[in-house]
Write an enzyme that holds these catalytic residues in place. Structure first.
Site, mmCIF file in Angstrom:
data_model
loop_
_atom_site.group_PDB
_atom_site.id
_atom_site.type_symbol
_atom_site.label_atom_id
_atom_site.label_comp_id
_atom_site.label_asym_id
_atom_site.label_seq_id
_atom_site.Cartn_x
_atom_site.Cartn_y
_atom_site.Cartn_z
ATOM 1 C CB ILE A 333 21.737 60.605 63.566
ATOM 2 C CG1 ILE A 333 21.141 59.299 64.105
ATOM 3 C CG2 ILE A 333 20.649 61.624 63.297
ATOM 4 C CD1 ILE A 333 20.425 59.458 65.426
ATOM 5 C CB ILE A 342 23.816 51.693 62.259
ATOM 6 C CG1 ILE A 342 24.744 52.790 62.781
ATOM 7 C CG2 ILE A 342 24.560 50.743 61.333
ATOM 8 C CD1 ILE A 342 25.906 52.253 63.592
ATOM 9 C CB SER A 343 21.181 55.432 64.537
ATOM 10 O OG SER A 343 20.191 56.004 65.385
ATOM 11 C CB CYS A 344 17.883 57.507 60.556
ATOM 12 S SG CYS A 344 16.412 56.456 60.465
#
Length: 690
Positions: A333, A342-344
């Site tokens: 995401i 760096i984000s999921c």
């Protein structure tokens, strides 16, 4: 016996009448001609191959009169008799060829009649996957079968990431779907599935008894060639299917072709991949996901199962494809400026495993570090009802805003998303009965432990050394902490806070796309690592053999504990790089030296095995390879995969001296904590001191 112009004998295969059928225009059999031919052959046992615009037909008895009628009716242009020369060696010898003929004949009527119908490629993948599973192959062996098939086909130009991700996700569903459970099937589909399944089992039995003259996977790869041919799948789409299958099994975050030939095809349009088993009903997709996770053992607790069934995962990733939202995959995401994720939203199996570790109860006050999309927080909210409250925090304002909006849309009234550093906790709303980190950490922050209520539990994915990490569930044990559960897991690391887990990804400067994960605590010359694979290689094999289904996680953990710099992931491919998995390898580091794991396949009187080896590079590479090999031999001799799982204890800095070093214990000191790994002696070990 017939003779050709060179006076060479041609031995006809007994029992098969052979002919080459031509069609008007020279473009191969049309759907109309194929349907007419299939109907005319309904009383015959037959199989066929498409070749050079013609159809090479083999029947159990002469079909000359039948074909003459089709010529008169202008269904076919003409036919010429010939001699059938089966590829007996390619299919593993006489026994393997007999099995192949059974499959050819079972599959040919439907494959011929369906000429020109859509989604032939998808049906082939479903059938072939059923055969691979029936043959007892594990996922990596299945990937190897597809890689072998790829060698028969031209390379392709990989698609852009947006197309790639959707196509790989679709291929993954096909490779893991139960072909027998298709909702919409053509006449004869159950019989085709049964035939492919039966052939997989029969070939496995032949291989087990040494009755195949080629390896099982080589034979299965040849079956892919013939299956796609019968289905009239264009070569470009065959290449694409091979590439996608390889990606499903082996790839990480970077595309890599599986053929070494020059690309001759652009990537086909894969927007319609897997239309034969798709559904647009989120409730059905969610139910299927719950079934898969329950059967795999990731979901066990009734309350967590119900939360998964009732929480609409797709509403938390509205930009993702509906099917992708319910795949067992992470969905990225957010990326940094270099394109690194760096984000999921974590894969559902990982989410389930952590929730089982956490054990949230109704009425609990819960803190989550790592809001991401808010999906996990929504699940926590359901588990804490009635009377419980959930606080989820993140360091990025945009993620917090998105998570808050998603939670409101989902009706999660007992969940609040706030901007904060998860490593510092949220003392204003504590103490907490449960604290969960859904981001990775290199250490355990003492400030967070202080916010746990008596009897509380912390679940945190923590790096041990290098790339080796596990998700720990810690509970207080006096002034120290004990792990009540531990799962293998890797998460996107913490950022911007007191436990910021910084790592440096070192790219090799030579050919290929090999990268090496390095961390701040590792003693490594990163500049030397950029060209390390160009230095001479020192290879050593350990004599330690893994059979099918053997676990690597405990060996990885052992090496992470015993080697000064642990183990690092080294994904990618390049000429001369022979990792132990298709995605890459695990490597030991020491200054200007590197030693990575490799394998070689063998066969003994019992079964097939893979012997573990080590390849060293750089200054001191040979010594490092010897050190890694010795550690592997020691692990296998004293413990191995049959040993009890190790126990884990932890203490924060003020109490770290309470955890002392002793035999069978590994001490790993970090800035804020000390982790102790208690490796237990196997009951039957000759070294067992009891």
């Amino acid at each position: 016996m017939d003779w050709n112009d060179e006076n060479l004998p041609l031995l006809a295969e007994k029992g098969w009448w052979h002919t080459a059928i031509s069609f008007s225009g020279g473009d191969g059999v049309s759907p109309q001609a194929a349907a007419a031919l299939a109907a005319a052959l309904s009383g015959h046992r037959f199989h066929f191959l498409r070749k050079e615009g013609m159809l090479r037909l083999r029947t159990d008895r002469p079909a000359d009169a039948l074909l003459d009628r089709l010529v008169a009716d202008q269904v076919v242009d003409g036919w010429v008799g010939g001699v059938y020369e089966p590829e007996t060696d390619a299919f593993g010898g006489t026994a393997g060829m007999a099995v192949a003929h059974d499959l050819f004949c079972a599959d040919s009527p439907a494959a011929l009649a369906e000429t020109g119908s859509p989604h032939a490629r998808e049906r082939c993948v479903l059938l072939l996957s059923a055969m691979h599973r029936a043959a007892g192959l594990d996922p990596f062996e299945i990937g190897d079968v597809w890689a072998r098939f790829a060698c028969y086909r031209p390379a392709i130009n990989p698609p852009d990431p947006a197309t790639r991700d959707a196509a790989v996700a679709a291929m993954r569903r096909l490779m893991n779907a139960d072909a027998a459970q298709r909702d919409t099937t053509e006449p004869g589909w159950p019989e085709r599935v049964a035939a492919y399944t039966d052939v997989g089992r029969r070939l496995a039995r032949l291989a087990h008894h040494g009755l195949l003259t080629r390896g099982l996977r080589a034979v299965l790869a040849h079956h892919i060639v013939f299956a796609f041919n019968r289905a009239a799948v264009p070569v470009s789409e065959q290449s694409a299917a091979a590439w996608l299958a390889w990606q499903v099994v082996f790839a990480d975050d970077q595309p890599s072709a599986v053929s070494t030939g020059r690309p001759s095809h652009t990537f086909p349009n894969l927007a319609t991949m897997e239309p034969t088993i798709t559904t647009t009903d989120p409730a059905e997709l969610r139910a299927d996901l719950v079934t898969r996770l329950t059967e795999s053992g990731n979901l066990r607790t009734p309350a967590i199962i119900k939360a998964f069934r009732d929480t609409e995962r797709h509403t938390f990733v509205p930009d993702a494809d509906l099917q992708a939202a319910y795949n067992d995959d992470a969905v990225a995401i957010k990326h940094d400026g270099a394109g690194e994720m760096i984000s999921c939203i974590s894969a559902p199996s990982i989410v389930a495993a952590q929730l089982e570790q956490l054990g949230v109860r109704p009425g609990d006050n819960v803190l989550e570090a790592g809001a991401a999309t808010g999906y996990n927080a929504a699940l926590l909210g359901r588990l804490a009802e009635p009377g419980g409250t959930v606080w989820t925090v993140d360091v990025d304002p945009d993620l917090v805003a998105t998570a808050a909006a998603n939670l409101i849309r989902a009706g999660a009234r007992n969940v609040t998303a706030l901007l904060a550093d998860g490593a510092e906790g949220l003392p204003a709303h504590g103490p907490y009965d449960r604290i969960q980190f859904t981001v990775g950490a290199a250490d355990v922050p003492a400030t967070v432990l202080a916010q746990l209520a008596p009897g509380g539990r912390l679940v945190i994915p923590m790096r041990i050394r290098g790339s080796i990490s596990r998700s720990f569930a810690f509970e207080a044990d006096g002034d120290t902490w004990k792990a009540v559960s531990c799962e293998m897991a890797t998460f996107v690391p913490l950022r911007k806070g007191v436990c910021d887990d910084i790592y440096t990804l070192v790219h090799h400067d030579g050919e290929g796309n090999v990268r090496l994960e390095t961390f701040s605590e590792q003693d490594v010359d990163r500049e030397a690592m950029r060209t390390i694979l160009d230095t001479p290689a020192h290879k050593i094999y350990t004599g330690v053999k893994f059979g099918q289904g053997s676990h690597w996680q405990w060996l990885y953990l052992w090496l992470a504990c015993t080697l000064p710099n642990g183990l690092s992931r080294m994904p990618g491919q390049r000429p001369g790089f022979t990792p132990h998995f298709g995605w890459g390898s695990m490597a030991a580091l020491d200054g200007e030296a590197l030693a990575y794991l490799t394998i070689r396949e063998g066969q003994d009187s019992n079964s097939r095995y893979w012997e573990i080896g080590v390849i060293g590079h750089g200054t001191g590479g040979q010594n490092l390879a010897d050190q890694v090999a010795s550690a592997i031999v020691e692990w296998n001799s004293d413990y191995g995969n049959s040993a009890p799982e190790p126990n884990f204890r932890m203490a924060t800095a003020p109490h770290r001296e309470l955890l002392k070093a002793a035999d069978l214990h590994f001490i790993i000191d970090k800035t804020h904590s000390r982790l102790v790994v208690d490796w237990m002696w196997p009951e039957n070990s000759v070294m067992n001191p009891r």
